[in-house]
Enzyme design. Structure first.
Site, PDB file in Angstrom:
ATOM      1  N   PRO A  19       0.209  -3.395  -0.887  1.00  0.00           N
ATOM      2  CA  PRO A  19       0.064  -4.850  -0.856  1.00  0.00           C
ATOM      3  C   PRO A  19       1.426  -5.509  -0.678  1.00  0.00           C
ATOM      4  O   PRO A  19       2.395  -5.088  -1.309  1.00  0.00           O
ATOM      5  CB  PRO A  19      -0.495  -5.166  -2.255  1.00  0.00           C
ATOM      6  CG  PRO A  19      -0.053  -4.034  -3.124  1.00  0.00           C
ATOM      7  CD  PRO A  19       0.043  -2.822  -2.234  1.00  0.00           C
ATOM      8  N   MET A  20       1.505  -6.503   0.181  1.00  0.00           N
ATOM      9  CA  MET A  20       2.727  -7.306   0.308  1.00  0.00           C
ATOM     10  C   MET A  20       2.315  -8.762   0.477  1.00  0.00           C
ATOM     11  O   MET A  20       1.735  -9.145   1.512  1.00  0.00           O
ATOM     12  CB  MET A  20       3.572  -6.852   1.511  1.00  0.00           C
ATOM     13  CG  MET A  20       4.351  -5.572   1.271  1.00  0.00           C
ATOM     14  SD  MET A  20       5.386  -5.132   2.682  1.00  0.00           S
ATOM     15  CE  MET A  20       4.189  -4.339   3.758  1.00  0.00           C
ATOM     16  N   CYS A 118       5.207  -6.554 -10.004  1.00  0.00           N
ATOM     17  CA  CYS A 118       5.869  -7.688  -9.342  1.00  0.00           C
ATOM     18  C   CYS A 118       7.112  -8.112 -10.133  1.00  0.00           C
ATOM     19  O   CYS A 118       7.039  -8.377 -11.326  1.00  0.00           O
ATOM     20  CB  CYS A 118       4.905  -8.861  -9.210  1.00  0.00           C
ATOM     21  SG  CYS A 118       5.680 -10.263  -8.382  1.00  0.00           S
ATOM     22  N   LYS A 157      -0.942  -0.580 -10.321  1.00  0.00           N
ATOM     23  CA  LYS A 157       0.282  -0.369  -9.526  1.00  0.00           C
ATOM     24  C   LYS A 157       1.464  -0.746 -10.399  1.00  0.00           C
ATOM     25  O   LYS A 157       1.610  -1.887 -10.815  1.00  0.00           O
ATOM     26  CB  LYS A 157       0.240  -1.207  -8.248  1.00  0.00           C
ATOM     27  CG  LYS A 157       1.436  -0.969  -7.344  1.00  0.00           C
ATOM     28  CD  LYS A 157       1.138  -1.431  -5.924  1.00  0.00           C
ATOM     29  CE  LYS A 157       2.329  -1.333  -5.000  1.00  0.00           C
ATOM     30  NZ  LYS A 157       3.355  -2.335  -5.247  1.00  0.00           N
ATOM     31  N   ASN A 217       5.101   5.605  -4.202  1.00  0.00           N
ATOM     32  CA  ASN A 217       5.514   4.464  -3.384  1.00  0.00           C
ATOM     33  C   ASN A 217       7.008   4.223  -3.569  1.00  0.00           C
ATOM     34  O   ASN A 217       7.534   4.422  -4.667  1.00  0.00           O
ATOM     35  CB  ASN A 217       4.698   3.230  -3.816  1.00  0.00           C
ATOM     36  CG  ASN A 217       5.230   1.905  -3.274  1.00  0.00           C
ATOM     37  OD1 ASN A 217       5.608   1.032  -4.051  1.00  0.00           O
ATOM     38  ND2 ASN A 217       5.258   1.766  -1.976  1.00  0.00           N
ATOM     39  N   GLY A 218       7.650   3.815  -2.482  1.00  0.00           N
ATOM     40  CA  GLY A 218       9.055   3.460  -2.551  1.00  0.00           C
ATOM     41  C   GLY A 218       9.887   4.138  -1.489  1.00  0.00           C
ATOM     42  O   GLY A 218       9.965   5.357  -1.435  1.00  0.00           O
TER      43      GLY A 218
HETATM   44  C1  LIG Z   1       7.434  -9.028   0.958  1.00  0.00           C
HETATM   45  C2  LIG Z   1       6.863  -8.146  -0.108  1.00  0.00           C
HETATM   46  C3  LIG Z   1       5.756  -8.555  -0.818  1.00  0.00           C
HETATM   47  C4  LIG Z   1       5.204  -7.741  -1.814  1.00  0.00           C
HETATM   48  N1  LIG Z   1       4.075  -8.146  -2.462  1.00  0.00           N
HETATM   49  C5  LIG Z   1       3.480  -7.307  -3.357  1.00  0.00           C
HETATM   50  C6  LIG Z   1       2.231  -7.636  -3.955  1.00  0.00           C
HETATM   51  O1  LIG Z   1       1.619  -8.680  -3.684  1.00  0.00           O
HETATM   52  N2  LIG Z   1       1.703  -6.753  -4.857  1.00  0.00           N
HETATM   53  C7  LIG Z   1       2.340  -5.575  -5.188  1.00  0.00           C
HETATM   54  O2  LIG Z   1       1.839  -4.809  -6.002  1.00  0.00           O
HETATM   55  N3  LIG Z   1       3.521  -5.239  -4.612  1.00  0.00           N
HETATM   56  C8  LIG Z   1       4.079  -6.064  -3.711  1.00  0.00           C
HETATM   57  N4  LIG Z   1       5.240  -5.677  -3.084  1.00  0.00           N
HETATM   58  C9  LIG Z   1       5.821  -4.357  -3.407  1.00  0.00           C
HETATM   59  C10 LIG Z   1       5.346  -3.290  -2.424  1.00  0.00           C
HETATM   60  O3  LIG Z   1       3.944  -3.107  -2.487  1.00  0.00           O
HETATM   61  C11 LIG Z   1       6.038  -1.947  -2.698  1.00  0.00           C
HETATM   62  O4  LIG Z   1       5.712  -1.527  -4.002  1.00  0.00           O
HETATM   63  C12 LIG Z   1       7.564  -2.026  -2.583  1.00  0.00           C
HETATM   64  O5  LIG Z   1       7.951  -2.782  -1.458  1.00  0.00           O
HETATM   65  C13 LIG Z   1       8.170  -0.622  -2.480  1.00  0.00           C
HETATM   66  O6  LIG Z   1       7.696   0.046  -1.338  1.00  0.00           O
HETATM   67  P1  LIG Z   1       8.624   0.189  -0.011  1.00  0.00           P
HETATM   68  O7  LIG Z   1       9.947   0.758  -0.492  1.00  0.00           O
HETATM   69  O8  LIG Z   1       7.820   1.100   0.879  1.00  0.00           O
HETATM   70  O9  LIG Z   1       8.816  -1.181   0.549  1.00  0.00           O
HETATM   71  C14 LIG Z   1       5.809  -6.489  -2.107  1.00  0.00           C
HETATM   72  C15 LIG Z   1       6.922  -6.084  -1.387  1.00  0.00           C
HETATM   73  C16 LIG Z   1       7.457  -6.873  -0.391  1.00  0.00           C
HETATM   74  C17 LIG Z   1       8.658  -6.396   0.377  1.00  0.00           C
END
Ligand SMILES: Cc1cc2nc3c(=O)[nH]c(=O)nc-3n(C[C@H](O)[C@H](O)[C@H](O)COP(=O)(O)O)c2cc1C
Length: 337
Positions: A19-20, A118, A157, A217-218
């Site tokens: 989710p983003m 978050c 999460k 994740n990450g």
């Molecule tokens: C722009 C943005 C919005 C995000 N919004 C959410 C969200 O609504 N809910 C959530 O659980 N994580 C949110 N995240 C976190 C991501 O789901 C993820 O856990 C985090 O970016 C790490 O993964 P990555 O290194 O692949 O980016 C958001 C991340 C970004 C960059």
């Protein structure tokens, strides 16, 4: 070998879109699903806003309902809630699971996900999101309340910790005891926000501790990152966030690897065609004004790394129509083909 079953859904390889907020709307979720993501999650939705909208707050209805609405093209999809009040979270989950909120489209989620990651100050200050990592008993009560309210799987999460990477496995075990059916573990603390350095060891520690599926994740930006996370953690699935920005093809690459097929990266033309289709879908779905303002940031992500991207950026941020975006892409094609 990765892959897991969650309720009615089986993911052969466990590859999920994260989710983003502000990014992974229905249009993007469907795009990633078509590209090869096996599971998607909505942007985070405020339990409070979802419940209060029933009491007639027009603004909250307008903003919240579209976030929760799902279409068949993005299924299987979970809806993610954030909040810190067990009763409200349970009531919001019940409404989501039953499609009982104003503006619901009729396609129901396959799971309810609870946001415990978050890092945004506005959210943390209310005790929501990653702040729940500091209150495991409250977090467990939320999981239990949501679990009692719906017959769907309930997932959590979480991050590696709030300000230090300690206790993630204990926290995870407590969520499992409270009824969580699956965990997504982001290997960073809240304090790290999104700085480089997601830690696979934390994901491995959680995986070793619980029986339910664990999704890592990450910092998954390349196929090698995915292979390494699987090997280092034994995770049942992987969840990709920023690695999918402007690059839904990442899911095709992982799917090809998992299915032992060759992967041909998209040509610049194919990439820009996908971007243009994405912009068209956004304006079709949300109207020209909102659709274009959301499309612009996606277009910049698609153009990253291309010759002439800087020049294109100046024009894209001002583009007033999909036609203008197309014209910028023509210029990029001339420079890149
Ligand atoms: C722009 C943005 C919005 C995000 N919004 C959410 C969200 O609504 N809910 C959530 O659980 N994580 C949110 N995240 C976190 C991501 O789901 C993820 O856990 C985090 O970016 C790490 O993964 P990555 O290194 O692949 O980016 C958001 C991340 C970004 C960059």
């Amino acid at each position: 070998m990765s892959g897991f079953t969650l309720g009615e859904v089986t993911l052969s390889h466990g590859v999920c879109l994260a989710p983003m907020a502000g990014v992974t709307d229905g249009v993007f979720r469907a795009l990633c699903r078509r590209a090869g993501a096996e599971y998607t999650v909505s942007e985070m939705i405020s339990a409070k806003a979802l419940c209060y909208e029933q009491k007639g707050r027009a603004g909250a209805v307008a903003r919240t309902a579209p976030l929760a609405r799902l279409t068949n093209a993005e299924m299987p999809a979970a809806v993610q809630l954030f909040g810190a009040e067990p009763d409200l979270m349970a009531e919001a989950a019940r409404r989501l699971a039953a499609g009982e909120y104003r503006g619901a489209g009729g396609v129901l989620p396959v799971a309810i996900d609870i946001n415990m990651g978050c890092p945004v100050p506005k959210v943390v200050k209310n005790g929501e999101g990653s702040a729940l990592l500091l209150s495991p008993d409250l977090a467990a009560r939320i999981v239990r309340a949501v679990k009692d309210a719906v017959s769907l799987p309930v997932t959590v999460k979480m991050r590696a910790g709030f300000d230090e990477k300690r206790g993630a496995a204990d926290f995870a075990a407590q969520m499992e005891d409270a009824g969580a059916d699956m965990l997504v573990v982001h290997g960073r603390t809240r304090t790290q926000f999104y700085a480089p350095g997601s830690d696979n060891a934390v994901i491995a520690a959680v995986k070793a501790r619980v029986q339910i599926p664990v999704v890592g994740n990450g910092d998954l930006f390349t196929l090698d990152d995915v292979i390494r996370m699987r090997a280092e953690t034994g995770c049942d699935g992987v969840m990709i966030a920023r690695g999918a920005l402007g690059n839904p093809f990442f899911f095709s690459e992982i799917a090809a690897f998992d299915e032992n097929r060759p992967f041909t990266p998209p040509t610049v033309r194919e990439k820009l065609q996908t971007a243009l289709d994405h912009a068209r879908a956004l304006t079709g779905e949300k109207g020209a004004r909102v659709g274009l303002s959301e499309a612009r940031k996606h277009m910049l992500w698609y153009c990253k790394g291309l010759y002439g991207a800087a020049k294109a950026k100046n024009r894209l941020v001002r583009a007033e129509s999909v036609e203008e975006i197309r014209a910028v892409f023509e210029m990029l094609l001339e420079e890149n083909e």
